[in-house]
Motif scaffolding. Structure first.
Motif, mmCIF file in Angstrom:
data_model
loop_
_atom_site.group_PDB
_atom_site.id
_atom_site.type_symbol
_atom_site.label_atom_id
_atom_site.label_comp_id
_atom_site.label_asym_id
_atom_site.label_seq_id
_atom_site.Cartn_x
_atom_site.Cartn_y
_atom_site.Cartn_z
ATOM 1 N N ASN A 51 0.806 -1.230 0.000
ATOM 2 C CA ASN A 51 0.000 0.000 0.000
ATOM 3 C C ASN A 51 0.835 1.274 0.000
ATOM 4 O O ASN A 51 0.319 2.363 0.236
ATOM 5 C CB ASN A 51 -0.971 0.004 1.184
ATOM 6 N N ALA A 52 2.137 1.157 -0.260
ATOM 7 C CA ALA A 52 3.012 2.330 -0.210
ATOM 8 C C ALA A 52 2.543 3.462 -1.122
ATOM 9 O O ALA A 52 2.548 4.627 -0.703
ATOM 10 C CB ALA A 52 4.453 1.926 -0.532
ATOM 11 N N PRO A 53 2.134 3.207 -2.372
ATOM 12 C CA PRO A 53 1.683 4.328 -3.206
ATOM 13 C C PRO A 53 0.478 5.055 -2.619
ATOM 14 O O PRO A 53 0.422 6.292 -2.641
ATOM 15 C CB PRO A 53 1.341 3.654 -4.544
ATOM 16 N N ALA A 54 -0.482 4.305 -2.088
ATOM 17 C CA ALA A 54 -1.671 4.937 -1.492
ATOM 18 C C ALA A 54 -1.291 5.743 -0.258
ATOM 19 O O ALA A 54 -1.790 6.862 -0.051
ATOM 20 C CB ALA A 54 -2.710 3.872 -1.132
ATOM 21 N N VAL A 55 -0.409 5.199 0.579
ATOM 22 C CA VAL A 55 0.036 5.922 1.769
ATOM 23 C C VAL A 55 0.789 7.194 1.364
ATOM 24 O O VAL A 55 0.582 8.264 1.949
ATOM 25 C CB VAL A 55 0.910 5.026 2.663
#
Length: 251
Positions: free
Chosen positions: A131-135
Motif C-alpha cells: 500500500n506504499a503508493p496509497a500511503v
C-alpha cells in the motif's frame, strides 16, 4: 536544544525501531508511518482491505486474550500456533480465513511500536510494500512533517535491534510515493538513502525480498506465501490510520 536525531528541518524523515520513533516524535513530527514488511504492517494492510479493524499490541502481552474478549475481537496467534480456522500474524492466514470485524494483532516489532505511538499526540499510519503508493499520496495531501519508522527485527538472545533491509525498502517505497505526489517535499539524508535503496531493487523486488535474510528465514520455516504477499503488487488502496486505538482504512 534541538536533537540532531530528529532530522529537522526536513519534511520527510526516517529512523529505526522504538528509540528512533521516540526521537522523531520528540522533534515534532505530525505523522508517524510504521513499516514492518515481514510481517506486521503487511498483515494490517491485508486485514483492513477486508474490512477488519486491527488493534496493535506488543508481543507477549499477558492479557492479549482477555483484552480481545473484552473488545469482542479475535486475537491472532503466533505463526507456529496456526492451523485451520485460526488467524495468526501471517498475512496468508488473514487472506484465507474468515475476516473478523476486529482483530487484536500482537507482534514484537511493528505492533509494539504502534502501541507505543498510540500514547502520544501523533497520527500513526501502517505502511507496507502493498500500500506504499496509497500511503504516499495520502501523506502528500495530509501534510507533515512525516517520520517514517522502519521497525526492524530482533536478534535472538539479547533482543537488540536488527536493521532489516525489507523495512528499509518499505520505508523507501513510501518516501518515493510521497515525492511522486509532492516533488517539493524535502528529504533528510536518511530518508533519501531509504528511497534510493528501494528504487535500486524495485525492478527485481519480489526476488530480492525472498533472498534477504528475513525472507529466507520465513521461507525456511514454511511461510513462503507470506513473503509473496508482502512483495505486492503495490495496488492496495488501504491507508490504515490508528483511530481510538484501532487501525482502519481512511479515504
Amino acid at each position: 536544544m534541538v536533537s540532531p536525531f530528529g532530522q529537522r528541518p526536513f519534511d520527510i524523515r526516517m529512523e529505526w525501531g522504538p528509540r528512533g520513533a521516540r526521537e522523531l516524535v520528540d522533534e515534532g513530527i505530525a505523522v508517524a508511518v510504521v513499516v514492518d514488511v515481514l510481517s506486521f504492517t503487511t498483515s494490517v494492510t491485508v486485514a483492513v482491505e477486508r474490512g477488519t479493524a486491527v488493534l496493535p499490541l506488543a508481543w507477549g502481552a499477558v492479557d492479549a486474550a482477555e483484552r480481545a474478549r473484552d473488545l469482542d475481537a479475535v486475537v491472532a496467534a503466533g505463526r507456529r500456533d496456526g492451523g485451520p480456522g485460526r488467524i495468526t500474524l501471517s498475512p496468508a492466514s488473514i487472506l484465507t480465513e474468515s475476516a473478523p470485524p476486529r482483530l487484536v494483532l500482537p507482534s514484537p516489532n511493528g505492533s509494539a511500536i504502534c502501541e507505543q505511538l498510540a500514547a502520544v499526540d501523533v497520527t500513526v499510519v501502517a505502511a507496507s510494500l502493498r500500500n506504499a503508493p496509497a500511503v504516499g499520496r495520502w501523506l502528500a495531501a495530509h501534510g507533515g512533517p512525516v517520520g517514517v519508522v522502519a521497525s526492524g527485527e530482533r536478534w535472538a538472545g539479547d533482543g537488540s535491534l536488527r536493521p532489516a533491509v525489507e523495512d528499509a525498502w518499505g520505508a523507501g517505497a513510501v518516501i518515493d510515493a510521497v515525492v511522486a505526489a509532492e516533488p517539493s517535499a524535502t528529504l533528510s539524508p536518511e530518508a533519501a538513502a531509504a528511497r534510493a535503496g528501494y528504487c535500486a531493487v524495485r525492478p527485481d523486488l519480489r526476488a530480492r525480498l525472498a533472498a534477504c535474510a528475513s525472507g529466507v528465514e520465513l521461507v525456511d520455516k514454511g511461510f513462503a506465501a507470506d513473503v509473496a504477499i508482502a512483495a505486492g503488487p503495490s495496488t492496495s488502496s488501504a491507508v490504515p490510520v490508528l483511530t481510538d486505538g484501532w487501525f482502519a482504512s481512511v479515504d
